[in-house]
Design an enzyme around this catalytic site. Structure first.
Site, PDB file in Angstrom:
ATOM      1  CE  LYS A  28      -3.425   2.433   2.773  1.00 31.45           C
ATOM      2  NZ  LYS A  28      -4.347   2.395   3.900  1.00 31.45           N
ATOM      3  CD  GLU A  55       9.289  -5.964   7.250  1.00 34.09           C
ATOM      4  OE1 GLU A  55       9.015  -4.872   6.700  1.00 34.09           O
ATOM      5  OE2 GLU A  55       9.172  -6.174   8.466  1.00 34.09           O
ATOM      6  N   GLY A  67      -4.855  -1.769   5.004  1.00 36.70           N
ATOM      7  CA  GLY A  67      -4.121  -2.929   4.503  1.00 36.70           C
ATOM      8  C   GLY A  67      -4.830  -4.242   4.804  1.00 36.70           C
ATOM      9  NE  ARG A  68      -6.660  -3.439  10.864  1.00 36.35           N
ATOM     10  CZ  ARG A  68      -5.972  -2.304  10.992  1.00 36.35           C
ATOM     11  NH1 ARG A  68      -4.810  -2.176  10.383  1.00 36.35           N
ATOM     12  NH2 ARG A  68      -6.429  -1.313  11.720  1.00 36.35           N
ATOM     13  CD  GLU A  81      -2.073  -4.168  11.441  1.00 37.52           C
ATOM     14  OE1 GLU A  81      -0.909  -4.590  11.580  1.00 37.52           O
ATOM     15  OE2 GLU A  81      -2.552  -3.917  10.327  1.00 37.52           O
ATOM     16  CG  HIS A 139      -5.812 -35.613  16.537  1.00 31.99           C
ATOM     17  ND1 HIS A 139      -6.047 -36.808  17.177  1.00 31.99           N
ATOM     18  CD2 HIS A 139      -6.760 -35.508  15.571  1.00 31.99           C
ATOM     19  CE1 HIS A 139      -7.077 -37.409  16.607  1.00 31.99           C
ATOM     20  NE2 HIS A 139      -7.533 -36.634  15.632  1.00 31.99           N
ATOM     21  CE  LYS A 157       5.542  -0.835   9.126  1.00 28.27           C
ATOM     22  NZ  LYS A 157       4.783  -0.112   8.113  1.00 28.27           N
TER      23      LYS A 157
HETATM   24  O1  LIG Z   1       1.098  -2.721   2.254  1.00 29.00           O
HETATM   25  P1  LIG Z   1       2.194  -2.099   3.036  1.00 29.00           P
HETATM   26  O2  LIG Z   1       2.154  -0.602   2.975  1.00 29.00           O
HETATM   27  O3  LIG Z   1       3.545  -2.625   2.597  1.00 29.00           O
HETATM   28  O4  LIG Z   1       1.998  -2.473   4.529  1.00 29.00           O
HETATM   29  C1  LIG Z   1       2.076  -3.779   4.985  1.00 29.00           C
HETATM   30  C2  LIG Z   1       1.659  -3.873   6.424  1.00 29.00           C
HETATM   31  O5  LIG Z   1       2.557  -3.078   7.163  1.00 29.00           O
HETATM   32  C3  LIG Z   1       2.231  -2.630   8.399  1.00 29.00           C
HETATM   33  O6  LIG Z   1       3.200  -2.423   9.270  1.00 29.00           O
HETATM   34  C4  LIG Z   1       0.849  -2.467   8.841  1.00 29.00           C
HETATM   35  O7  LIG Z   1       0.723  -2.635  10.219  1.00 29.00           O
HETATM   36  C5  LIG Z   1      -0.075  -3.383   8.118  1.00 29.00           C
HETATM   37  O8  LIG Z   1      -1.378  -2.945   8.323  1.00 29.00           O
HETATM   38  C6  LIG Z   1       0.227  -3.448   6.657  1.00 29.00           C
HETATM   39  O9  LIG Z   1      -0.664  -4.326   6.040  1.00 29.00           O
END
Ligand SMILES: O=P(O)(O)OC[C@H]1O[C@H](O)[C@H](O)[C@@H](O)[C@@H]1O
Length: 545
Positions: free
Chosen positions: A207, A213, A271-272, A357, A388, A508
């Site tokens: 987003k 990462e 994002g979620r 979240e 199990h 982060k």
């Molecule tokens: O889609 P991005 O901007 O790379 O974000 C990826 C993810 O990073 C985060 O740290 C947020 O807490 C998430 O809500 C998000 O989905």
């Protein structure tokens, strides 16, 4: 909204009911009401939801609905669907429901024709996925794409991977998707080492397009691609093998991806909540645009139910209120998600981000601390594997763990009697959890009096059963929307902002600050706390630095 719902008489009523609830047992609730099972079953789209095995009386349900009125749930639902800026800490609308509006719907928010923009992107995604699926889109060497690798994390990974796994029965046999999320280099290695760069397409999905990462993985994937394609491969090759999904065009082009190969979405999609946006591109390529459209239509039917149904028959609202009852009033700490479908094996992981979240907050919208328990820990595994492993603790442990059992009457692949056996476990478990086994039953089976207490099951463990005829794209969309709106209901009662995630930001920032201390041999690791200092020193010595 200025008043705190937790100060209301409706809240106090529920506290009073919770105090005397210890004496209530599901055996009695079912014994005194032979029709409880049918009475407390509701339908939302294709989902039949039996909530009768929950620890509630009619009195509690009435009080929960009164609490919802007090919290203004109806009005909050209206505000969300209308695009009001209910995400106040980021001053944003919350409009994931607009991602699944049909083409002929109308919604203008902040001067933007939202429906037109959503469908413009869906159409571009459809045209692109058609080309990849048909083989018309070729890589640098002219070969068709066989593997699509989505690089993303959090909401840019969990939704796509969950849905890809869930809809495997609908996917093209010619295309495989893989998902790289972790910055652990082993993830990138494992997902690429056996691939042919000439037939691999990367979707860099972020987003913000600023996530460490994802950008690191994407950079290394590009290096891997160019090295694998060999001499002569450059920007043209990247254009054939890299597309982007993002809200940030500047950063996409800064990374070296042509924005002609970018699929956009908007800051009003969290994002979620983003799977039904361009973030679902990998899923669309795998299952085709028609199945993707079915999934969106499934979401939409539940959206419409949530938007229009009175609260007493509004399934996401009712289930959200039950969660508040357990969490805030009865003190439950966690909530199990138990899908009886191997295809849903990533569903609990997906819901962890959606719910935790969203509702892992301890400050209310007005900035005051929440004086009560909010967001539960969501967790789970598919049945019967969970049976199990951890069901023992649910059956005979000391904790209250409300559990959702999700099952299907028809399997996507029917083999012998397997599905009937599978579902007999599904039905048996919710019965055993609710009604248990008394000492008299255990003794009557001939168990010795010394051993008998160990075999007693108190029962009274709450469950909700969700059944659909089969796991289709539409049903998957319905299930996701159901949980989105459950989450919204809880956040509304708690008066928290379910749409920001400031807590994630600190980690982060700290990781970026720490990174040079791990890689540089000169920078001493001294300015952190004594524990972190010692750990970094150990790490550096083991890395030979
Ligand atoms: O889609 P991005 O901007 O790379 O974000 C990826 C993810 O990073 C985060 O740290 C947020 O807490 C998430 O809500 C998000 O989905």
């Amino acid at each position: 909204m200025s008043e705190h719902v937790s100060d209301s008489t409706e809240w106090q009523t529920l506290q009073g009911q919770a105090e005397k609830f210890g004496a209530v047992h599901l055996r009695d609730l079912f014994g005194s009401d032979p029709k409880r099972g049918e009475r407390l079953t509701a339908q939302v789209a294709d989902l039949t939801v039996d909530y009768s095995k929950n620890l509630v009386t009619d009195e509690v349900l009435t009080a929960l609905l009164a609490l919802a009125d007090r919290a203004g749930l109806r009005e909050r639902i209206g505000a969300m669907f209308a695009g009001e800026h209910i995400n106040v800490t980021e001053d944003r609308a919350v409009l994931h429901t607009a991602l699944r509006l049909p083409r002929d719907a109308n919604l203008v928010v902040d001067g933007q024709d939202v429906v037109a923009e959503v469908h413009e992107v869906l159409d571009r995604m459809g045209a692109f996925s058609d080309k990849v699926r048909s083989g018309e889109w070729t890589g640098h060497t002219g070969q068709r794409i066989k593997t699509v690798v989505n690089i993303g994390i959090g909401g840019s990974d969990l939704g796509p991977v969950m849905a890809y796994e869930a809809l495997k029965a609908f996917k093209s046999p010619d295309i495989e998707c893989r998902f790289i999320s972790n910055i652990d280099p082993t993830d990138l290695y494992e997902k690429t080492h056996d691939l042919d760069p000439a037939t691999t397409l990367f979707i860099v999905c972020s987003k913000t397009f600023g996530t460490q990462e994802t950008l690191t993985n994407a950079t290394e994937a590009r290096n891997w691609l160019l090295a694998g394609l060999g001499d002569g491969a450059g920007a043209d090759a990247v254009a054939k093998h890299f597309v982007a999904v993002s809200t940030n065009a500047d950063r996409v082009s800064g990374f070296g991806i042509d924005t002609a190969n970018m699929f956009g979405f908007w800051d009003w999609v969290g994002g979620r909540y983003s799977l039904p946006s361009a973030v679902g591109l990998s899923v669309m390529i795998a299952v085709g645009k028609e199945h993707f459209a079915d999934m969106l239509a499934g979401y939409h039917t539940v959206d419409e139910h949530f938007r229009t149904q009175p609260l007493e028959s509004n399934v996401p609202a009712l289930l959200g209120l039950l969660n508040v009852w357990y969490d805030t009033f009865l003190g439950a700490q966690s909530h199990a998600i138990l899908p009886y479908s191997q295809y849903l094996h990533r569903f609990a992981a997906y819901l962890q981000q959606l719910t935790m979240e969203s509702n892992g907050k301890s400050v209310r919208l007005d900035g005051s601390p929440a004086s009560f328990q909010t967001g539960e820990v969501f967790w789970g595994e598919p049945g019967t594997n969970g049976q199990h492993a951890f069901y023992q603790l649910i059956h005979q442990g000391t904790k209250m763990i409300p559990a959702d059992f999700i099952g299907f009457s028809k399997p996507n692949h029917d083999i012998g009697e397997m599905h009937d056996l599978f579902m007999s476990n599904f039905f048996a478990q919710t019965g055993a959890l609710a009604f248990g086994r008394s000492i008299d039953q255990v003794l009557a089976e001939g168990t010795s009096p010394e051993i008998a207490p160990h075999r007693v099951m108190q029962g009274n463990h709450p469950t909700t059963t969700i059944i659909a005829e089969s796991l289709t794209p539409a049903v998957l969309g319905q299930l996701i929307a159901l949980y989105e709106h459950i989450t919204f209901t809880q956040g509304t009662i708690w008066q928290i902002n379910s749409f920001d995630q400031w807590g994630v930001e600190l980690g982060k920032v700290m990781a970026n600050q720490l990174a040079p201390k791990l890689t540089s041999s000169s920078a001493p690791a001294q300015d952190d706390d004594s524990s972190t200092n010692a750990l970094i020193k150990l790490y550096r010595s083991q890395r030979g630095r």
